[in-house]
Each structure stands twice: as structure tokens, then as C-alpha cells.
Design an enzyme around this catalytic site. Structure first.
Site, PDB file in Angstrom:
ATOM      1  N   ALA C 241      16.370   0.744 -27.699  1.00 16.44           N
ATOM      2  CA  ALA C 241      15.127   0.948 -26.786  1.00 16.44           C
ATOM      3  C   ALA C 241      15.141  -0.148 -25.916  1.00 16.44           C
ATOM      4  O   ALA C 241      15.758  -1.164 -25.840  1.00 16.44           O
ATOM      5  CB  ALA C 241      13.874   1.301 -27.594  1.00 16.44           C
ATOM      6  N   HIS C 242      14.111  -0.037 -24.667  1.00 20.81           N
ATOM      7  CA  HIS C 242      13.735  -1.188 -23.890  1.00 20.81           C
ATOM      8  C   HIS C 242      13.369  -2.243 -24.468  1.00 20.81           C
ATOM      9  O   HIS C 242      12.715  -2.262 -25.361  1.00 20.81           O
ATOM     10  CB  HIS C 242      12.579  -0.084 -23.009  1.00 20.81           C
ATOM     11  N   ASN C 243      13.796  -3.305 -24.014  1.00 21.95           N
ATOM     12  CA  ASN C 243      13.449  -4.613 -24.027  1.00 21.95           C
ATOM     13  C   ASN C 243      13.903  -5.214 -25.304  1.00 21.95           C
ATOM     14  O   ASN C 243      13.371  -6.120 -25.749  1.00 21.95           O
ATOM     15  CB  ASN C 243      11.833  -4.695 -23.927  1.00 21.95           C
ATOM     16  N   SER C 261      11.392  -3.612 -27.908  1.00 21.45           N
ATOM     17  CA  SER C 261      10.889  -4.798 -27.893  1.00 21.45           C
ATOM     18  C   SER C 261      11.372  -5.722 -29.196  1.00 21.45           C
ATOM     19  O   SER C 261      10.729  -6.849 -29.402  1.00 21.45           O
ATOM     20  CB  SER C 261       9.501  -5.169 -27.659  1.00 21.45           C
TER      21      SER C 261
END
Lengths: 343, 343, 343
Positions: C241-243, C261
Site C-alpha cells: 500500500a501507499h507510503n 505507511s
């Protein structure tokens, strides 16, 4: 592009605490900002960074009260997180490369109906009798099969495959390599142990404002339609089986799957790697925690549910703690048995 | 197209109870039918709809006895479900746009051998020394790499990627964006903490009558072959690792994975989101319920297995009920301890 | 091509026990070999096959002592497994069709910078201002969007989609239909129940020597970068996923997902179908067993963890055995209760 802190405060309906004339030109996380950056602080977990940030300005909630000295300039707003989102959106509008026009070579059937201000990337394929709305972007290597309709202002990213007779509304976004309208998994067992394919004659309907992540799959209905209602958001690698209906504004995180003919209600929040069995109903506003496996209908709305098979999340957490301590509990039982023998 | 009820009864070897001259032109679910529709009733859960349906005709089992008045015309057959499937297939044959010919631009190596009555969509890529059988359809944006063979009457939907040296039999269907023949996940740990890639020199063999859903992956073998035997059916987002063999007529539902070198038997039914560990054997006719995680070989055939780690499903259900009531059980233990102290 | 056993022993720094002049021309598993094959024996589980193999030669560890008669020729080396890997690599080098050049039709922006000895397959799309390193292979139907950079000696297999501003290092391999740089799953709830899209303005950075399987997804960061550090290996159908940041030399098996994250350490080994929650940290050298679900940070390095929610794997195994015997344990409690009543 550069803005003064005052200009940004005006845009966000906020109040400046510090030097209004400072200039910012980029967005940054509060812990990574440098001179010229603007950041935000919404989650107090990150409060410590406010006192050391190098960002020129930080957007905070009106109600926030600093506990230490800080050297940045504050912009006080009603909701720091929402305000920052507004800022991101404005920023993106500027950044967006407003792609238009038909790249070559692409394949557009002569019977397809293409709206105005459309982008069609190279190696995109648009089949017979398709209809593409205004301002919609079809990226390279997309295939849209015959008789499908896509509304206005949609973005269909590279590699998406849309089978025939699919209907997609306005303002939808589908990320790369997702597949819409593939056959439902329907096979009729035969006397000799083989399976006959049950033709999948239905389609997929996706209403307005739906977003779908990358590499997700939405199967067509056997008959009738598989439906994603207005505002549904699917993450990556999500599976929606044939004849499923997902209610308005329901959100489904990555790697979850909904089996055939199940109807999920409105405004549900479904975590990652969740499994929902076929032929059941999930009430509105249900929250399914990550990894849960739901095998029976959830009829009362607003419950928080988890585990396999799913139960109230509050009860699940208790049982999970006991599971972890199971060896100790069994030892206690052993002790009790021992004592009873002695007596 | 329109048929009389009598024509359809003839086609299905059935008997009409009602007006034989009525005309039907579409298939519909019994609860959604309107004038001109034909529906079926196989599962008695849906019996209620028979008495209120607007469908012109309904296919039912010969043995079915209505309990109330109804206004539709019945077609009595040996097996309503099977008959309806026949009807769907006939209907689809008519609907099917019998795609043929080579669309441009496509890329077909001069050394490729293309059968008769083949469809090759635009932007499809067929590499050196590939062989494509008669009546096979290769949709747009498919890539088939060198030395691969695809049999007769196959449908390879848009975006499928087939690596080199893959062998696919007759009557196979592969849905969009599935990947066949990607490298197995093989890395040898090195002294410095890095991993060296183990070359994956084997291939994938897919026998006749295999169906694969969308966005599934079948890795090539390290050496030898990863094999899907005749009649295997895979759903969407399924992972088949290197050197796996899936037995004849085994069915695997969405988001399940089989790890490297495992051999799954014939006529197994594997639910959704199941995990099967590597280097084990699953006996014929095994049923793995959804979400189960199998870490050891299942040597006796015909078992129904579930849970993590997997156990007999009957036992699993009992343990799951107790898990749900774990707080109450622990309280009972506490009570017992209390009583013993008192004595 | 054919080699003598002696030539191979020389290549592997090994010693021949048997006829050095025998010729081999193919690699085979020890149980499947025939005349002309060379095999290896590393895992003693397979020792039995040594005594019956038809392979002409078998590579074994120096320390190996046969317990029975055998008819094959042995090549004694320090590490049979490593030696066989070397052999495979040499074999593959010979096999590899060293693809070079630009096939037509392909789409390469005039502003793209293409290195030397590059292969670009038909229907591949390379956007504005992209940079492709030397000796890199871009297979058919790949899309690389504007401002992305790919290093030297990379292989990007057919159907991979790389969004804008992605940075990929040297010696990376990405298998078919994986998606790099799609939007993170970020939506801000609005008062009316709908969700506003949070623009995803960051990118993806993939360092050197990273391998990614088929149909995996790596989302771009909301701001900043999603990062796969040097030597990371992802299997098929993995979600990042993102980050997220994945540390150096960490290996993640199929169908696992890491939520937004989260920071995974170096040299971790993550099994199949694992779920890692968002906003947590996983220490270096952590082993997560298949199907585990990690909801809290793992701060001590080197632990082996499993289950949902994750716990020490040693404890998990104990609790799992008790869970399996839960009905018997509850019966023991019932017996105790009964005895106490009697008293």
C-alpha cells in the site's frame, strides 16, 4: 508556483498565526518539510514534529494548543486534515497533465461513439457500439469490448479490461489491470465428474463516482447484473463475484472477496483480506475488521464484526486473548483436576 | 429471436402444462421475469416466486408439485437446472459474435503457425514458433511468447500473458489479465544476506477443458512442468506456484493459493481464500472449506477439512463454537477454582 | 549442446566419482532423469532416488556417504544445491534469446531517453521524459507513464503498468501484469456519507536487484515515496500500500498484503497470505509464518511470529493444538463441575 501563507489561509478559510508574507511552494510531511514547504498536523501522534519542523507553515486545527515553543507559522482551520486535502486537490489540478486526443495506433470501432475532449492512448481498443462519455481518459493498452458504455469524466488506467455490455457511470476511476465483466465462476457438475460451463449472460453495472484499485476483478452476472452502487470504493486485488451488489458508499480494502449473489449494504467498511460468503446479506453501516470471514447474513445494521467465523468484534478480542493464554488456562484446569483427585 | 413454449419444450425433451403457443424471447430469473421471459425453478427456496412470477413460462422438475395457484405456463423436465443450462448455452451460441480474422495492427511472428478460423485481436502479440489451434480466439492486448502452443477452440481473453514454452490443450478458456508461465518464486540465500535468483527453466502444461478466471497466476516449474490436468477450473486471483500439479476436475475458488511442488488430487473442491502449503499432497475428492490453511498432507480421500491449521470440518465447527464462548468457559473454570478454595 | 561430466566438474570445482567421459545434455530431477541427464541431490529426503536414478550424473555434497549401491556417476562439490544453481544459470545464459531492438508498432515518446542494447516489444508504450537504462528489456504491451526512470539490466515483462514518476533501479525484474504506482487507497469521509478522493501525489521508488512477481500491486505514496529497498523479492499477487517501506533483502510470499505507511525491516521473511496492518513497524529479521495477521508493531528483531492476531509461533502452535482439542477440554471442565456438585 509559489503562494504566500496568507493566500493559502484565504483559500482554506483559516487564520494565520505568524508571518503572513512567507512564501511556500511545495507540500511535505511535517517531519520531512524544509524551507518553502507547507505541512499539516491532524493526528496528535505527530505533535512532537511541530516543535522541530523545518516547514515554513503548518496547518493545524483551531482547537490545537501548542505545548512548547515552535518556529513555524501556523494556519488555524476548522479541520486540518480536510483543509490539507483541499490543498492537495488544488495542487493536483495544476499538476494534472490534461491529456486529450487520440494517440496512434489505437483501435476504435467505426460504430463506437466517442464524446468530446476524450483521451485514447496508443494500443487502446474500443469495440463495436461502445459509447465513451465526454472528458473521459482511456489510457494505453486498455480493452473495452462491444456494447459497453462509459460515462463522463472517467479515468480508465492502462491495462484495464472491460468485457462486453458493461455499463459504467460518470466520474469513475479504474486503476491498471483491473478486469470488469469476466465470467462468473459457474460450473454444473456432471455425472462423469466433469463440469459443464454455465453461460454467464448478465453484465456489470458500475454507478457514478465509483473507484476501483489495481488488479481487482468484478465478474458479470449469470443473468441480470453485478452492481457497484454510487460512491463505492474498492482497493487493489479485490474480488467481486457474479450477481453481487455492493451498496452506496461502501468501502472495501485490499485482497477482500465477496462470493456470488451476496448483497452488501450501504456505507459498510470492509477491511483487508476479508472473505464474505455467497448468497448472504450484510446490513448497512456494518464494519468488518481485517481478515474476518463472514459466513452468515448480518441483518442488524451498524455492528462491528470480526474473526472466522465472524462475531461481534468486542467478543472476538476477548476470545483471542484467552486463545493466546490457552496453555495457561489448560494448566489451571489440570491443577483443578489434580486437587479434586487429592480430595 | 422468439420461440414458442412448445419449441422450447421440444428442445429440452419436456412436457408443457399450459398454453403451448405462447412466445418467449428472453431468459430471466423467476423473481424478475416479465411477459416474454422464460425462467426456471430448481431450488425450492425460490418456490414462492412461482406463484407470483410474470414470466411467460417456467421450467420445473417433473416431480415438482405446485402448492398454490399460478398463472405461468410450466415446462416439466427431468432436471430443471440442467435444462436451463442447455437453454443458456443455445442462447449464447446465437448471441456469440463469432469473431474471426486478424485485426490490425497485431504482431504475429512469421514463424508462428496459426490454425483455421482463428481470431487475433488488435495489439495481440504472438511470438516466434508459437502454434495456435483451429477456431481459437486471441483477444486484443494478449501476449503469447515464443515456443508456446495453444490447442483448438480456446478463448484467450484480452490482456492474458503467456510466457514462452507454455503448452495449452483444447477447449480452454483463460480470462483477462491472467498470467501463465511467470517465474516460480525461487531464490537461494547468500552469505551476505542477498538472494540469488534460481533460474526457472521449466514450463506450464494446461490440459484440455481447463478454465482460468481473471487476474490469476500460474508459475512455470523450476525444472519440469507445473500442470493443470484436464477439466480443472480456477476462479479469479488464484495463485498456482511452481511445480504444482492440480488433478483432473478439481475446482479452486477465488483468491486461493497453492505453494510450490504441492500435488492436489482429482475432483477436489477448494473454497475461497484457501492456503495450501508447499511440498505436500492432497488426496482425491478432498473438500477444503473457505479460508482453510492446509500445512500437512491429506492422505485419505473424501475428507471435508477446514480451519487453520486444517482439521476435520465437523470438529472445527465444534471448536469454533467453544472459541466464541471462551469467556464463559473461562468464567466457569474461575468458578470451579473459587469453589475449591472454599472447601 | 553436450558436455562431458569432467567439463561440468571443472566448472563447478568438483570431483568426479565414476566415468569422467560420459556426456550429459540436459538437466533433470533425480527421480525423472534419463540417460544424458545431470541431476543433484541436496535434500536427503530424496536420497532413495540416488540408488535408482537413470541420470548419467548426480551432483552431491562432498560430505555425502552413499548407503547402497548406485549406478550413476557422482560429482562431489562443497554445496550441491549451490552448484546446481550455477549450472542452471549457465544453462539459461545459453538458452536466453538475447532480445534486442525496437519492435513495431511500439510507442516511444520523442522526449524519452532510451539506453543502448534495449529491447522494446510491440505495443509497448513509453511516455514523455521517461528514461530506460542500458540492456533493459521492455516486453510487449507494457505501459510506462511519463517521467519514470528504469535502470540498467532490468526485465519488465509483458503487461506491466508503471505509473508516472516511478523510479526503478538496476537489475530489477517485474513479472507480467504487475502494477507499480497506482493510487493509494485514500478517501476522506464527508458529512453526507460520500468519500472525497485524497490526491496521491507521491511516487514509488524501487532500488536495485528487486524482483516482483506477476499481478502484484505497489501503490504510490500520498506524499513522499513508497519504497522497496535493495534486494527485496515479492511473489505474485502481493499488495504493497501507499507510503510503505520494505527493508533490504526482505522476501514476501504470494497473496500477502502490507497496509499503508507500515515499515517492514531488513531481511524479513514473510509467508503467503499474510496481512500486516497499517502504520506499524516490523523489526529486522522477523519471520511471519503463512496466514499470520499482524496488527501491532514487532519491535524486537529475529522473532518468529504467526497467527491472528500474531504471537510467538511457538506459543501459537501450543494454542492451536488446544483449540483442536477444545471439545475434550470443555468436557474435562464439565466433569470437574459434576464432581464438585457431588461433593
Amino acid at each position: 508556483m509559489e503562494f504566500t501563507v496568507e493566500q493559502i489561509a484565504l483559500m482554506l478559510n483559516g487564520e494565520v498565526k505568524g508571518d503572513k508574507s512567507l512564501k511556500v511552494s511545495q507540500l511535505a510531511k511535517i517531519e520531512e518539510g524544509s524551507a518553502g514547504s507547507i505541512s499539516f498536523l491532524a493526528n496528535l501522534k505527530y505533535e512532537q514534529y511541530l516543535y522541530s519542523t523545518n516547514s515554513t507553515a503548518v496547518i493545524v486545527d483551531k482547537t490545537f494548543e501548542p505545548k512548547k515553543e515552535y518556529s513555524t507559522t501556523l494556519i488555524l482551520v476548522d479541520n486540518a486534515y480536510a483543509s490539507f486535502t483541499v490543498l492537495l486537490q488544488e495542487y493536483q489540478k495544476v499538476l494534472a497533465q490534461n491529456k486529450k486526443g487520440i494517440e496512434q495506433p489505437s483501435f476504435i470501432s467505426t460504430s463506437a461513439n466517442i464524446g468530446s475532449d476524450v483521451y485514447v492512448g496508443a494500443f487502446a481498443y474500443i469495440g463495436d457500439n461502445c459509447k465513451i462519455g465526454n472528458n473521459t481518459k482511456i489510457y494505453p493498452n486498455v480493452t473495452i469490448s462491444e456494447l459497453s458504455t462509459i460515462g463522463d469524466n472517467c479515468t480508465i488506467y492502462s491495462g484495464v479490461k472491460i468485457y462486453n455490455n458493461t455499463i459504467i457511470g460518470d466520474n469513475c476511476v479504474i486503476h491498471s489491470n483491473s478486469v470488469i465483466g469476466s465470467d462468473g465462476f459457474g460450473f454444473a457438475p456432471q455425472a462423469d465428474g466433469t463440469f459443464a460451463t454455465i453461460p454467464q449472460l448478465g453484465n456489470v453495472i458500475i454507478e457514478n463516482n465509483v473507484s476501483i484499485g489495481a488488479n481487482s476483478t468484478v465478474d458479470r452476472a449469470t443473468m441480470g447484473s453485478t452492481i457497484l452502487r454510487e460512491g463505492v470504493k474498492l482497493d487493489n486485488l479485490v474480488q467481486i463475484a457474479h450477481n453481487v451488489e455492493i451498496g452506496k458508499n461502501t468501502v472495501i480494502a485490499s485482497q477482500s472477496g465477496v462470493a456470488g449473489s451476496t448483497k452488501v449494504g450501504e456505507s459498510c467498511m470492509i477491511g483487508g483480506q476479508v472473505a464474505i460468503a455467497g448468497h448472504i446479506v450484510i446490513a448497512n453501516n456494518t464494519i468488518l475488521t481485517g481478515r474476518s470471514g463472514v459466513t452468515k447474513s448480518v441483518r442488524k445494521s451498524g455492528r462491528i464484526i470480526g474473526g472466522v467465523p465472524a462475531m461481534d468484534n468486542h467478543d472476538l478480542l476477548k476470545s483471542q486473548v484467552l486463545f493466546k493464554n490457552f496453555p495457561k488456562i489448560e494448566q489451571r484446569l489440570r491443577d483443578v483436576e489434580e486437587k479434586l483427585k487429592e480430595k
